[in-house]
Write a protein that holds these residues in place. Structure first.
Motif, PDB file in Angstrom:
ATOM      1  N   MET B   1     -77.870 -53.360-106.404  1.00 38.14           N
ATOM      2  CA  MET B   1     -78.426 -53.749-105.116  1.00 38.14           C
ATOM      3  C   MET B   1     -77.351 -53.742-104.033  1.00 38.14           C
ATOM      4  O   MET B   1     -77.593 -53.276-102.921  1.00 38.14           O
ATOM      5  CB  MET B   1     -79.034 -55.146-105.206  1.00 38.14           C
ATOM      6  CG  MET B   1     -79.377 -55.698-103.818  1.00 38.14           C
ATOM      7  SD  MET B   1     -80.249 -57.246-103.840  1.00 38.14           S
ATOM      8  CE  MET B   1     -81.774 -56.838-104.599  1.00 38.14           C
ATOM      9  N   GLU B   2     -76.164 -54.203-104.427  1.00 35.97           N
ATOM     10  CA  GLU B   2     -75.071 -54.218-103.438  1.00 35.97           C
ATOM     11  C   GLU B   2     -74.832 -52.824-102.872  1.00 35.97           C
ATOM     12  O   GLU B   2     -74.637 -52.653-101.673  1.00 35.97           O
ATOM     13  CB  GLU B   2     -73.779 -54.706-104.110  1.00 35.97           C
ATOM     14  CG  GLU B   2     -73.704 -56.209-104.205  1.00 35.97           C
ATOM     15  CD  GLU B   2     -72.268 -56.661-104.469  1.00 35.97           C
ATOM     16  OE1 GLU B   2     -72.051 -57.383-105.439  1.00 35.97           O
ATOM     17  OE2 GLU B   2     -71.373 -56.252-103.692  1.00 35.97           O
ATOM     18  N   THR B   3     -74.885 -51.841-103.768  1.00 37.36           N
ATOM     19  CA  THR B   3     -74.622 -50.467-103.331  1.00 37.36           C
ATOM     20  C   THR B   3     -75.677 -50.009-102.336  1.00 37.36           C
ATOM     21  O   THR B   3     -75.377 -49.356-101.337  1.00 37.36           O
ATOM     22  CB  THR B   3     -74.660 -49.515-104.545  1.00 37.36           C
ATOM     23  OG1 THR B   3     -74.286 -50.244-105.689  1.00 37.36           O
ATOM     24  CG2 THR B   3     -73.770 -48.330-104.311  1.00 37.36           C
ATOM     25  N   ARG B   4     -76.935 -50.383-102.630  1.00 36.46           N
ATOM     26  CA  ARG B   4     -78.003 -49.949-101.730  1.00 36.46           C
ATOM     27  C   ARG B   4     -77.864 -50.607-100.359  1.00 36.46           C
ATOM     28  O   ARG B   4     -78.094 -49.975 -99.330  1.00 36.46           O
ATOM     29  CB  ARG B   4     -79.367 -50.278-102.346  1.00 36.46           C
ATOM     30  CG  ARG B   4     -79.813 -49.244-103.380  1.00 36.46           C
ATOM     31  CD  ARG B   4     -80.970 -49.755-104.199  1.00 36.46           C
ATOM     32  NE  ARG B   4     -82.259 -49.625-103.528  1.00 36.46           N
ATOM     33  CZ  ARG B   4     -83.355 -50.275-103.924  1.00 36.46           C
ATOM     34  NH1 ARG B   4     -83.310 -51.100-104.960  1.00 36.46           N
ATOM     35  NH2 ARG B   4     -84.483 -50.106-103.272  1.00 36.46           N
ATOM     36  N   ILE B   5     -77.489 -51.876-100.360  1.00 35.13           N
ATOM     37  CA  ILE B   5     -77.303 -52.556 -99.070  1.00 35.13           C
ATOM     38  C   ILE B   5     -76.167 -51.885 -98.296  1.00 35.13           C
ATOM     39  O   ILE B   5     -76.297 -51.567 -97.120  1.00 35.13           O
ATOM     40  CB  ILE B   5     -76.963 -54.049 -99.275  1.00 35.13           C
ATOM     41  CG1 ILE B   5     -78.109 -54.757-100.012  1.00 35.13           C
ATOM     42  CG2 ILE B   5     -76.725 -54.730 -97.918  1.00 35.13           C
ATOM     43  CD1 ILE B   5     -77.799 -56.199-100.392  1.00 35.13           C
ATOM     44  N   ARG B   6     -75.064 -51.643 -99.005  1.00 34.79           N
ATOM     45  CA  ARG B   6     -73.930 -50.988 -98.356  1.00 34.79           C
ATOM     46  C   ARG B   6     -74.332 -49.632 -97.784  1.00 34.79           C
ATOM     47  O   ARG B   6     -73.935 -49.264 -96.686  1.00 34.79           O
ATOM     48  CB  ARG B   6     -72.797 -50.768 -99.375  1.00 34.79           C
ATOM     49  CG  ARG B   6     -71.885 -51.936 -99.535  1.00 34.79           C
ATOM     50  CD  ARG B   6     -70.838 -51.604-100.594  1.00 34.79           C
ATOM     51  NE  ARG B   6     -70.569 -52.776-101.402  1.00 34.79           N
ATOM     52  CZ  ARG B   6     -69.706 -53.726-101.025  1.00 34.79           C
ATOM     53  NH1 ARG B   6     -69.060 -53.613 -99.895  1.00 34.79           N
ATOM     54  NH2 ARG B   6     -69.510 -54.783-101.793  1.00 34.79           N
ATOM     55  N   SER B   7     -75.131 -48.902 -98.561  1.00 33.83           N
ATOM     56  CA  SER B   7     -75.522 -47.567 -98.128  1.00 33.83           C
ATOM     57  C   SER B   7     -76.354 -47.627 -96.845  1.00 33.83           C
ATOM     58  O   SER B   7     -76.126 -46.865 -95.900  1.00 33.83           O
ATOM     59  CB  SER B   7     -76.312 -46.896 -99.262  1.00 33.83           C
ATOM     60  OG  SER B   7     -77.076 -45.855 -98.750  1.00 33.83           O
ATOM     61  N   VAL B   8     -77.301 -48.579 -96.799  1.00 31.72           N
ATOM     62  CA  VAL B   8     -78.128 -48.716 -95.597  1.00 31.72           C
ATOM     63  C   VAL B   8     -77.270 -49.159 -94.417  1.00 31.72           C
ATOM     64  O   VAL B   8     -77.363 -48.614 -93.316  1.00 31.72           O
ATOM     65  CB  VAL B   8     -79.282 -49.721 -95.834  1.00 31.72           C
ATOM     66  CG1 VAL B   8     -79.999 -50.033 -94.526  1.00 31.72           C
ATOM     67  CG2 VAL B   8     -80.273 -49.169 -96.854  1.00 31.72           C
ATOM     68  N   MET B   9     -76.405 -50.138 -94.663  1.00 34.58           N
ATOM     69  CA  MET B   9     -75.558 -50.630 -93.575  1.00 34.58           C
ATOM     70  C   MET B   9     -74.659 -49.527 -93.036  1.00 34.58           C
ATOM     71  O   MET B   9     -74.473 -49.383 -91.830  1.00 34.58           O
ATOM     72  CB  MET B   9     -74.699 -51.815 -94.060  1.00 34.58           C
ATOM     73  CG  MET B   9     -75.486 -53.108 -94.163  1.00 34.58           C
ATOM     74  SD  MET B   9     -74.473 -54.472 -94.777  1.00 34.58           S
ATOM     75  CE  MET B   9     -73.575 -54.926 -93.306  1.00 34.58           C
ATOM     76  N   SER B  10     -74.125 -48.757 -93.955  1.00 35.20           N
ATOM     77  CA  SER B  10     -73.234 -47.680 -93.542  1.00 35.20           C
ATOM     78  C   SER B  10     -73.989 -46.643 -92.713  1.00 35.20           C
ATOM     79  O   SER B  10     -73.490 -46.155 -91.704  1.00 35.20           O
ATOM     80  CB  SER B  10     -72.609 -47.064 -94.798  1.00 35.20           C
ATOM     81  OG  SER B  10     -72.487 -45.694 -94.664  1.00 35.20           O
ATOM     82  N   SER B  11     -75.237 -46.326 -93.130  1.00 35.05           N
ATOM     83  CA  SER B  11     -76.043 -45.358 -92.362  1.00 35.05           C
ATOM     84  C   SER B  11     -76.348 -45.875 -90.965  1.00 35.05           C
ATOM     85  O   SER B  11     -76.157 -45.182 -89.976  1.00 35.05           O
ATOM     86  CB  SER B  11     -77.369 -45.086 -93.070  1.00 35.05           C
ATOM     87  OG  SER B  11     -77.170 -44.378 -94.246  1.00 35.05           O
ATOM     88  N   VAL B  12     -76.835 -47.109 -90.920  1.00 27.79           N
ATOM     89  CA  VAL B  12     -77.316 -47.624 -89.641  1.00 27.79           C
ATOM     90  C   VAL B  12     -76.161 -47.933 -88.690  1.00 27.79           C
ATOM     91  O   VAL B  12     -76.217 -47.621 -87.506  1.00 27.79           O
ATOM     92  CB  VAL B  12     -78.186 -48.884 -89.863  1.00 27.79           C
ATOM     93  CG1 VAL B  12     -78.594 -49.496 -88.533  1.00 27.79           C
ATOM     94  CG2 VAL B  12     -79.413 -48.530 -90.688  1.00 27.79           C
TER      95      VAL B  12
END
Lengths: 592, 80
Positions: B1-12
């Protein structure tokens, strides 16, 4: 750029944002740019990724500026005197009704007062802004203050909002040289409350719209940008089988294809054709590009009881067995369009991919897997939307018709030989065999169009010729890379005192127009000169009928002279050494 | 889950995934302004198929609290 655009899922905001960020940094100075100024009384930043995405996908570089929050008048004022003389292309006034006029939430709201205010703002903007001004209608309220869903009895906010919208629409129509409409009421209607509005964000950030709504809004603004930047598509190029109709006409026949509005999937194709009629009416050019026999396609267009598209709707057609890339390029050339003006629709993923790869400027739409989605395909894309439709647009197809006809005459000389070459035709010519007797007799009995004497023979007659020392029977069979045409030509000759008399020369219709008749005749005469050791004349006859009258110049064109006429029979002859039959390079001859 | 949050944050937010730590927060990261905060919340809701309450929208302003809120919202039986 294509890979970045393809990485986007429009229902995943993070993918849109990530893609747009990459596109922003990409070198895109070759793209035309559009400057859009977004002013509003709500927070509009949420539209940024969607609007940019759609613009990039349309080959337009976005230059967006956002006004302050609810500072429309100030923003418009500040335009005055600025040296931004070329002006912005689009100024969007995005107005939320409640913020614009809080009275609209109260009982006894007078929409007329609101309209006066709105009109004042529109006129103010018209004086300040150079480019187009985009205004919106208001979504109808989702909650009913009267409780009943019907507003027939009461003059509620829904009815008043409708009236107000009607006033806005009328205003825009009247001032369409400077104003354009984005129909928010329509967006909300097709998306529904849940996908249109996000009340949490409305209260917290003054951002009332949910992402699907912002996506539609962005797409609609992109359509306007496309129209003013000349990026609107002009010509729709259609495949035939499984696109214009269901099934394969070459296999299923005209009666076997699906196009009946009382049937499924026939109705899906029929409805798709209706969408074509609408585009045609708006002046969009329609052309065909398909791998078929042209005659069969034209037969469907002219004779199929449910086919709505006819020859008169077409500005061009490439119905042949060449690849679609060549055909699309030629078609654009013929019509004086560039490839970016074309939209190509095909059901075959292989063809679609080939065009996408080799002609990236062409917009390619594949027939959806679910056919019930097919009729809306062209509407949803909005690729052909233009700001206004002129009489000239409507006349366009007619004008192109005249031009295309002229060009076809030129094309006939150069293009055809290339086409024939690509067919890789092989002609097998030789003396008739026992096994061919029945087919030969059959051909003499039923061939009318290319048959100089129409002598009708029975099998026993043919057998007699085969056994006769003074007769010779030759046959022509042909095949090309698409398959065999079978036995399609017969010559029966008679040795008359060292002259050759052509008793019968016939060709099946399907083999005509390819030069086979010339190569056949030439080989047979050459062969007979050797085997009969003839040195005299070539004698031929023409017996005119209603159906073969087009052959009357055939013998003279080969150098034979008219020798006399009796009872409707024209006699021709010439010295065997003087006959002129040109070689046909693109046919390979095999002697059997 | 951490990775997915990081991925979204990094995109946005347009920042490197490696730069995102527990204390990464609103205001500290320049790109994380109120405009992008709204987009970030929307993107996270989409990514995880959940909906934040109005209170959460206002308070989830650093990586750690976002992570904890998402853990709580996800079925704890289903490990990420």
């Amino acid at each position: 750029m294509r890979e970045i655009l393809e990485s986007v899922a429009l229902d995943k905001l993070s993918t849109v944002i990530a893609a747009v960020r990459k596109l922003d940094t990409l070198q895109s100075s070759h793209l035309p740019s559009v400057s859009i100024q977004l002013l509003g009384n709500i927070s509009l930043r949420g539209i940024d990724p969607f609007l940019k995405y759609h613009l990039y996908a349309s080959g337009i570089k976005p230059m967006l500026t956002f006004g302050g929050f609810d500072t429309i008048r100030q923003d418009l004022f500040s335009l005055e005197g600025s040296d931004d003389k070329e002006g912005t292309d689009l100024t969007v006034l995005a107005l939320d009704l409640e913020s614009f006029d809080p009275r609209s939430r109260l009982p006894n709201w007078s929409e007329r007062d609101t309209w006066e205010e709105l009109l004042g703002l529109f006129e103010f903007a018209a004086r300040k802004v150079q480019g187009l001004i985009v205004v919106n209608t208001f979504p109808l309220p989702c909650s009913k203050e009267a409780g009943f869903s019907s507003s027939v009895l009461t003059d509620d906010a829904t009815a008043k909002t409708r009236d107000l919208n009607q006033k806005i629409i009328t205003f825009v129509k009247k001032h369409d040289s400077q104003f354009q409409l984005v129909d928010w009421e329509y967006f909300a209607r097709i998306l529904g409350e849940e996908k249109s509005f996000d009340y949490r964000y409305n209260y917290l950030y003054h951002a009332p719209f949910a992402n699907p709504f912002l996506n539609l809004f962005g797409l609609e603004l992109t359509k306007l940008a496309r129209a003013i930047k000349g990026r609107t598509k002009k010509c729709l190029v259609l495949d035939c089988d499984n696109t214009l109709w269901g099934g394969v006409v070459g296999e299923d026949g005209i009666d076997g294809i699906h196009l009946d509005p009382n049937d499924y999937p026939g109705k899906a194709y029929y409805d798709f054709q209706i969408s074509l009629l609408h585009l045609f009416d708006r002046g969009i050019m329609i052309a065909l590009c398909s791998k078929n026999n042209e005659a069969e396609v034209m037969d469907v267009l002219e004779c199929h009881p449910h086919c709505l598209i006819s020859k008169t709707h077409l500005v061009g057609k490439k119905i042949n067995w060449l690849d679609k890339v060549t055909n699309l390029t030629e078609l654009a050339d013929d019509l004086n369009l560039s490839l970016e003006h074309l939209v190509f629709v095909d059901d075959n993923p292989f063809e679609c991919e080939m065009v996408r790869t080799l002609l990236p400027d062409v917009t390619v739409l594949q027939v959806p897997e679910h056919l019930y989605e097919f009729p809306n395909l062209l509407y949803q894309q909005g690729l052909f939307d233009s700001i206004s439709v002129s009489e000239e647009d409507r006349e366009r197809t007619r004008m192109y018709h005249l031009e295309a006809k002229r060009e076809n005459l030129y094309e006939a000389s150069a293009g055809l030989s290339q086409y024939f070459e690509s067919l890789e035709m092989v002609a097998e010519i030789g003396p008739a065999t026992e096994g061919q007797i029945s087919r030969i007799a059959q051909l003499t009995q039923k061939t009318n169009q290319f048959n100089f004497t129409t002598h009708r023979y029975l099998e026993t007659d043919i057998k007699g010729f085969l056994n006769s020392p003074i007769h010779a029977v030759f046959t022509l069979s042909a095949h090309d890379r698409f398959g065999s045409l079978g036995l399609v030509g017969v010559i029966i000759a008679k040795n008359e005192a060292r002259s050759i008399r052509v008793d019968t020369f016939l060709m099946s219709c399907r083999a005509l127009g390819r030069g086979l008749e010339y190569i056949f005749l030439k080989k047979v005469i050459g062969d007979l000169q050797k085997s009969w050791d003839t040195c005299g004349l070539l004698k031929a006859q023409f017996v005119p009928t209603k159906k073969n009258i087009h052959l009357e110049n055939f013998w003279p064109s080969l150098g034979l002279a008219r020798r006399g006429q009796s009872e409707d029979i024209v006699d021709y002859s010439c010295d065997l050494s003087e006959i002129q039959i040109e070689d046909v390079d693109f046919i390979k001859t095999v002697l059997t | 889950m951490e990775t997915r949050i990081r991925s979204v944050m990094s995109s946005v937010l347009g920042i490197d995934q490696g730069m995102i730590v527990e204390t990464t927060s609103f205001g500290v990261i320049e790109a994380w302004d109120s405009m992008n905060h709204m987009l970030l919340m929307l993107a996270l809701e989409e990514e995880f198929g959940i909906e934040f309450s109005d209170e959460e929208l206002g308070s989830l302003k650093d990586f750690k609290s976002i992570y904890l809120a998402l853990v709580e919202k996800n079925d704890p039986v289903k490990p990420e």
